[in-house]
Design a protein around this motif. Structure first.
Motif, PDB file in Angstrom:
ATOM      1  N   SER A   1      -7.023  -0.580   5.436  1.00 23.36           N
ATOM      2  CA  SER A   1      -7.569  -1.600   4.537  1.00 23.36           C
ATOM      3  C   SER A   1      -8.101  -2.802   5.306  1.00 23.36           C
ATOM      4  O   SER A   1      -9.128  -3.383   4.931  1.00 23.36           O
ATOM      5  CB  SER A   1      -6.503  -2.048   3.541  1.00 23.36           C
ATOM      6  OG  SER A   1      -5.538  -2.890   4.155  1.00 23.36           O
TER       7      SER A   1
ATOM      8  N   VAL B   1       0.400  -6.687   9.679  1.00 25.45           N
ATOM      9  CA  VAL B   1       0.288  -5.385   9.029  1.00 25.45           C
ATOM     10  C   VAL B   1       1.469  -4.531   9.485  1.00 25.45           C
ATOM     11  O   VAL B   1       1.880  -4.600  10.640  1.00 25.45           O
ATOM     12  CB  VAL B   1      -1.036  -4.693   9.412  1.00 25.45           C
ATOM     13  CG1 VAL B   1      -1.239  -3.421   8.608  1.00 25.45           C
ATOM     14  CG2 VAL B   1      -2.214  -5.644   9.224  1.00 25.45           C
TER      15      VAL B   1
ATOM     16  N   ALA C   1      -2.457   0.632   4.804  1.00 21.40           N
ATOM     17  CA  ALA C   1      -2.532  -0.802   5.079  1.00 21.40           C
ATOM     18  C   ALA C   1      -3.422  -1.086   6.282  1.00 21.40           C
ATOM     19  O   ALA C   1      -4.265  -1.997   6.260  1.00 21.40           O
ATOM     20  CB  ALA C   1      -1.120  -1.357   5.309  1.00 21.40           C
TER      21      ALA C   1
ATOM     22  N   PHE D   1       0.836  -1.196   0.000  1.00 24.82           N
ATOM     23  CA  PHE D   1       0.000   0.000   0.000  1.00 24.82           C
ATOM     24  C   PHE D   1       0.873   1.250   0.000  1.00 24.82           C
ATOM     25  O   PHE D   1       2.089   1.184   0.191  1.00 24.82           O
ATOM     26  CB  PHE D   1      -0.904   0.006   1.238  1.00 24.82           C
ATOM     27  CG  PHE D   1      -1.987  -1.026   1.209  1.00 24.82           C
ATOM     28  CD1 PHE D   1      -3.273  -0.696   0.820  1.00 24.82           C
ATOM     29  CD2 PHE D   1      -1.721  -2.347   1.554  1.00 24.82           C
ATOM     30  CE1 PHE D   1      -4.277  -1.647   0.784  1.00 24.82           C
ATOM     31  CE2 PHE D   1      -2.713  -3.301   1.526  1.00 24.82           C
ATOM     32  CZ  PHE D   1      -3.994  -2.960   1.141  1.00 24.82           C
TER      33      PHE D   1
ATOM     34  N   TYR E   1       2.061  -2.533   4.158  1.00 20.56           N
ATOM     35  CA  TYR E   1       1.702  -3.829   3.595  1.00 20.56           C
ATOM     36  C   TYR E   1       0.810  -4.610   4.547  1.00 20.56           C
ATOM     37  O   TYR E   1       0.783  -4.367   5.755  1.00 20.56           O
ATOM     38  CB  TYR E   1       2.933  -4.663   3.231  1.00 20.56           C
ATOM     39  CG  TYR E   1       3.746  -5.166   4.405  1.00 20.56           C
ATOM     40  CD1 TYR E   1       3.414  -6.357   5.065  1.00 20.56           C
ATOM     41  CD2 TYR E   1       4.874  -4.486   4.843  1.00 20.56           C
ATOM     42  CE1 TYR E   1       4.161  -6.832   6.128  1.00 20.56           C
ATOM     43  CE2 TYR E   1       5.627  -4.940   5.898  1.00 20.56           C
ATOM     44  CZ  TYR E   1       5.267  -6.120   6.543  1.00 20.56           C
ATOM     45  OH  TYR E   1       6.016  -6.589   7.593  1.00 20.56           O
ATOM     46  N   VAL E   2       0.086  -5.554   3.970  1.00 17.80           N
ATOM     47  CA  VAL E   2      -0.726  -6.509   4.714  1.00 17.80           C
ATOM     48  C   VAL E   2      -0.364  -7.896   4.215  1.00 17.80           C
ATOM     49  O   VAL E   2      -0.384  -8.148   3.004  1.00 17.80           O
ATOM     50  CB  VAL E   2      -2.236  -6.273   4.507  1.00 17.80           C
ATOM     51  CG1 VAL E   2      -3.051  -7.308   5.281  1.00 17.80           C
ATOM     52  CG2 VAL E   2      -2.631  -4.860   4.897  1.00 17.80           C
TER      53      VAL E   2
ATOM     54  N   ARG F   1      -8.271  -1.968  -1.460  1.00 23.56           N
ATOM     55  CA  ARG F   1      -7.186  -1.233  -2.121  1.00 23.56           C
ATOM     56  C   ARG F   1      -7.618  -0.722  -3.484  1.00 23.56           C
ATOM     57  O   ARG F   1      -7.309   0.413  -3.866  1.00 23.56           O
ATOM     58  CB  ARG F   1      -5.943  -2.111  -2.246  1.00 23.56           C
ATOM     59  CG  ARG F   1      -4.742  -1.375  -2.831  1.00 23.56           C
ATOM     60  CD  ARG F   1      -3.498  -2.251  -2.912  1.00 23.56           C
ATOM     61  NE  ARG F   1      -3.599  -3.306  -3.917  1.00 23.56           N
ATOM     62  CZ  ARG F   1      -2.595  -4.115  -4.255  1.00 23.56           C
ATOM     63  NH1 ARG F   1      -1.429  -4.007  -3.636  1.00 23.56           N
ATOM     64  NH2 ARG F   1      -2.760  -5.050  -5.176  1.00 23.56           N
TER      65      ARG F   1
END
Length: 382
Positions: free
Chosen positions: A93, A201, A90, A84, A218-219, A234
């Motif tokens: 999300s 995350v 992230a 992301f 990021y996830v 996203r």
């Protein structure tokens, strides 16, 4: 503490970081292909194949996502990773893709200072927000009936640690999902998915990329359906990482193990030096044997992080200390190769004393950094 360097049947952390996400070698092609700048791709006929439009996917993301997944869940093929534009993108999300009106979510009361803003937005959408401190596994007390448990361990900025496996098992027994903010630990310090969490995350802005020049989040998740919802979020929001940022992040991961080991070792030296100072109170670093979180941290962490927190007697003393530092930049964020520190109450969002300092230890020579800190403490005394 697990050494975090080599698991049975796997390569070590350094080897994995250096080679993470690299494509199969092609003669005369670069080892790590350059960033792909494309808003759209050739797409005749039916929509098939991995790349169609730049908001949905990009080859540079693909390699970075593969690299992060190899660090967060070595040897696992059932883990998906999505990058992301930032850590908050992230975080958002997961929260907004998994929760609906009428659901309840448990957040840490001592977590990242933007979480109260997130809480207000969740409540505006009809989601019940419950909070409890990280330390002592206090989130267990407000878990019944929740849809999602959000863990931040170590917490930012107080550096408390909770028993992730214990909380995860309790949450799953109650039908709740679990997300762990792994920013402070990094995948080389802690692997939440291996501890049972559904999502790991993080803000890749911090130590993952480590140079203070990239915003990234990021996830990583184990459940295909849950990650499909994150991917859909996203796409809807468009909170995507640019190809240049993604390429810089992937390039930086190659040195992650070297940076983490250097910074973690120096953070312990800094904490030990601060422990000797009478004007310092509330010193926290999970790697210190006497730290309240050390016992559980040693059971679930491979490395303890690069952040040290402590309190000076007054706001004025803290500000004089920060001004006197020469090798430590007065800046927010953490995890970079250059040491930073700040008085956290200047932002107004953290429930900490006026003299509370969050210090992120960089890659400077330990003896130089300690000397600078001790000198600044001396010079800042009234």
């Amino acid at each position: 503490m697990s050494d975090g360097t080599k698991d049975e049947g796997r390569t070590g952390d350094g080897t994995r970081a250096v080679r993470a996400g690299l494509p199969e070698p092609v003669k005369h092609e670069p080892t790590l292909p350059g960033p792909v700048f494309a808003a759209h791709f050739h797409l005749p006929g039916e929509v098939t194949g991995p790349y169609s439009y730049g908001r949905d996917d990009n080859p540079t993301w693909t390699l970075l996502e593969r690299a992060i997944g190899e660090l967060e869940a070595p040897g696992r093929q059932d883990v998906e990773t999505l990058v992301f534009a930032s850590g908050m993108a992230a975080i958002s999300s997961v929260l907004f893709s998994q929760l609906r009106a009428g659901d309840a979510v448990v957040l840490p009361s001592d977590g990242y200072q933007v979480l109260p803003l997130v809480s207000a937005q969740l409540e505006a959408y009809g989601i019940e927000v419950r909070t409890a401190p990280t330390g002592g596994d206090a989130q267990l007390e407000v878990l019944d009936g929740a849809r999602l448990l959000w863990i931040e361990s170590p917490s930012n900025p107080g550096l408390d640690v909770c028993d992730i496996r214990r909380l995860t098992e309790a949450a799953h027994a109650r039908g709740a999902l679990v997300a762990v903010d792994n920013t402070l630990a990094t995948p080389l310090g802690q692997r939440p998915l291996e501890l049972g969490a559904d999502f790991s995350v993080a803000s890749g802005t911090k130590q993952l990329t480590g140079h203070g020049d990239v915003l990234l989040g990021y996830v990583a998740g184990r459940d295909a359906e849950a990650m499909a919802a994150v991917r859909r979020w996203r796409k809807i929001v468009g909170a995507i990482s640019g190809p240049m940022e993604s390429w810089l992040a992937h390039r930086s991961i190659a040195t992650l193990q070297m940076r983490v080991d250097r910074q973690n070792a120096t953070a312990l030296v800094v904490a030990e030096a601060l422990r000797q100072r009478s004007e310092v109170s509330g010193l926290r670093y999970p790697g210190l044997p006497e730290d309240p979180s050390h016992k559980i941290a040693a059971q679930q962490m491979h490395r303890y992080g690069c952040v040290v927190s402590f309190t000076l007697p007054t706001r004025a003393r803290a500000e004089r200390f920060l001004a006197a530092l020469r090798l430590v930049e007065d800046a927010t964020s953490f995890g970079g190769v250059r040491s930073t520190a700040e008085r956290r109450r200047r932002w107004g969002g953290d429930d900490v004393p006026e003299g509370f300092i969050r210090m992120s230890v960089g890659a400077e020579d330990p003896e130089d950094l300690v000397a600078d800190i001790l000198r600044a403490l001396d010079e800042s005394a009234e």
